[in-house]
Write a protein that holds these residues in place. Sequence first.
Motif, mmCIF file in Angstrom:
data_model
loop_
_atom_site.group_PDB
_atom_site.id
_atom_site.type_symbol
_atom_site.label_atom_id
_atom_site.label_comp_id
_atom_site.label_asym_id
_atom_site.label_seq_id
_atom_site.Cartn_x
_atom_site.Cartn_y
_atom_site.Cartn_z
ATOM 1 N N ARG A 72 1.077 -1.261 -0.147
ATOM 2 C CA ARG A 72 0.302 0.008 -0.311
ATOM 3 C C ARG A 72 0.852 1.352 0.005
ATOM 4 N N ILE A 73 0.743 2.163 -0.672
ATOM 5 C CA ILE A 73 1.521 2.916 -1.233
ATOM 6 C C ILE A 73 0.528 4.536 -1.293
ATOM 7 N N THR A 74 1.065 5.139 0.121
ATOM 8 C CA THR A 74 0.513 6.620 0.583
ATOM 9 C C THR A 74 1.188 7.637 0.535
ATOM 10 N N GLY A 75 0.546 8.506 -0.739
ATOM 11 C CA GLY A 75 1.978 9.975 -0.197
ATOM 12 C C GLY A 75 3.188 9.426 -0.815
ATOM 13 N N GLY A 76 3.681 8.476 -1.667
ATOM 14 C CA GLY A 76 4.000 8.251 -1.997
ATOM 15 C C GLY A 76 5.958 7.365 -1.350
ATOM 16 N N LYS A 77 4.949 6.893 -0.167
ATOM 17 C CA LYS A 77 5.800 5.857 1.157
ATOM 18 C C LYS A 77 4.835 4.984 0.796
ATOM 19 N N ILE A 78 5.402 3.734 1.347
ATOM 20 C CA ILE A 78 5.129 2.455 1.399
ATOM 21 C C ILE A 78 4.807 2.546 2.878
ATOM 22 N N THR A 79 3.093 2.015 3.107
ATOM 23 C CA THR A 79 1.970 2.322 4.098
ATOM 24 C C THR A 79 2.057 1.120 4.627
ATOM 25 N N GLU A 80 2.396 0.203 4.283
ATOM 26 C CA GLU A 80 1.988 -1.225 4.542
ATOM 27 C C GLU A 80 2.389 -1.945 3.944
ATOM 28 N N MET A 81 2.798 -3.995 4.157
ATOM 29 C CA MET A 81 3.167 -4.776 2.887
ATOM 30 C C MET A 81 2.434 -5.691 3.266
ATOM 31 N N TRP A 82 1.887 -6.757 3.137
ATOM 32 C CA TRP A 82 1.627 -7.817 2.847
ATOM 33 C C TRP A 82 2.295 -8.891 1.942
ATOM 34 N N LEU A 83 3.282 -10.354 2.447
ATOM 35 C CA LEU A 83 3.559 -10.867 1.856
ATOM 36 C C LEU A 83 2.874 -12.713 1.775
ATOM 37 N N PHE A 84 2.955 -12.927 0.703
ATOM 38 C CA PHE A 84 2.735 -14.063 0.148
ATOM 39 C C PHE A 84 3.870 -15.067 -0.324
ATOM 40 N N SER A 85 3.109 -16.383 0.593
ATOM 41 C CA SER A 85 4.551 -17.349 -0.688
ATOM 42 C C SER A 85 4.084 -18.125 -0.935
ATOM 43 N N GLY A 86 5.081 -18.628 -1.909
ATOM 44 C CA GLY A 86 3.949 -20.426 -2.484
ATOM 45 C C GLY A 86 4.005 -21.746 -2.191
ATOM 46 N N ASP A 87 5.174 -21.650 -0.497
ATOM 47 C CA ASP A 87 5.507 -22.877 0.005
ATOM 48 C C ASP A 87 5.673 -22.071 1.366
ATOM 49 N N PRO A 88 4.677 -22.161 1.625
ATOM 50 C CA PRO A 88 4.803 -21.486 3.402
ATOM 51 C C PRO A 88 5.276 -22.466 4.184
ATOM 52 N N ALA A 89 4.766 -23.586 3.860
ATOM 53 C CA ALA A 89 5.438 -24.662 4.793
ATOM 54 C C ALA A 89 7.303 -24.969 4.647
ATOM 55 N N THR A 90 7.606 -25.123 3.702
ATOM 56 C CA THR A 90 8.804 -24.953 3.075
ATOM 57 C C THR A 90 9.424 -23.605 4.299
ATOM 58 N N GLU A 91 8.878 -22.703 3.939
ATOM 59 C CA GLU A 91 8.995 -21.143 4.299
ATOM 60 C C GLU A 91 9.529 -20.672 5.764
ATOM 61 N N ASP A 92 8.481 -22.010 6.831
ATOM 62 C CA ASP A 92 9.093 -21.698 7.486
ATOM 63 C C ASP A 92 9.564 -22.762 7.705
ATOM 64 N N ALA A 93 10.048 -23.771 7.840
ATOM 65 C CA ALA A 93 10.844 -24.929 8.155
ATOM 66 C C ALA A 93 12.015 -24.001 7.863
ATOM 67 N N PHE A 94 12.240 -23.148 6.703
ATOM 68 C CA PHE A 94 13.405 -22.629 6.689
ATOM 69 C C PHE A 94 14.313 -21.364 7.710
ATOM 70 N N TRP A 95 12.859 -20.748 7.628
ATOM 71 C CA TRP A 95 13.155 -19.549 8.976
ATOM 72 C C TRP A 95 13.264 -20.548 10.315
ATOM 73 N N GLY A 96 12.743 -21.189 10.590
ATOM 74 C CA GLY A 96 12.674 -21.393 11.936
ATOM 75 C C GLY A 96 11.405 -21.339 13.174
#
Length: 130
Positions: free
Chosen positions: A106-130
């Motif tokens: 979400r970009i408001t007034g030229g700044k990024i004010t909110e960010m949502w991230l989505f992973s193609g393989d959430p289980a693998t990402e969770d395992a990677f980060w611990g």
Amino acid sequence: MTNANIDIARTYFQAVQTGDMATLGELLDEAIVWHQPGVNQFSGDHKGRDAVFAMLGRMMATSRGTFAIDEIRTLMGNGDLVAATIHFSGRHDGASMSMDGVDLLRITGGKITEMWLFSGDPATEDAFWG
């Protein structure tokens, strides 16, 4: 406004890819809310630019500096929202991940004010980060 926001998003991703922290600091709103997916040590809502930078720093330390957005495929805008299809990867201690994702800014007034991230393989990402 949509094209201007796409340009801001493009600049953000280029700064992430090159490690340009000064540009990132200029683009992230001081009160940004960052929604990190999953059920790992980095998951949850991070509020404020300092909290986001601290999380990103811990991610780089955990991945031994290998975590990267290695491809920005498409940027699409709709008003104050920009969606990006990306590919990201990382490795550490014999573990690795490599997957597609979607980042929604979400970009408001030229700044990024909110960010949502989505992973193609959430289980693998969770395992990677611990």
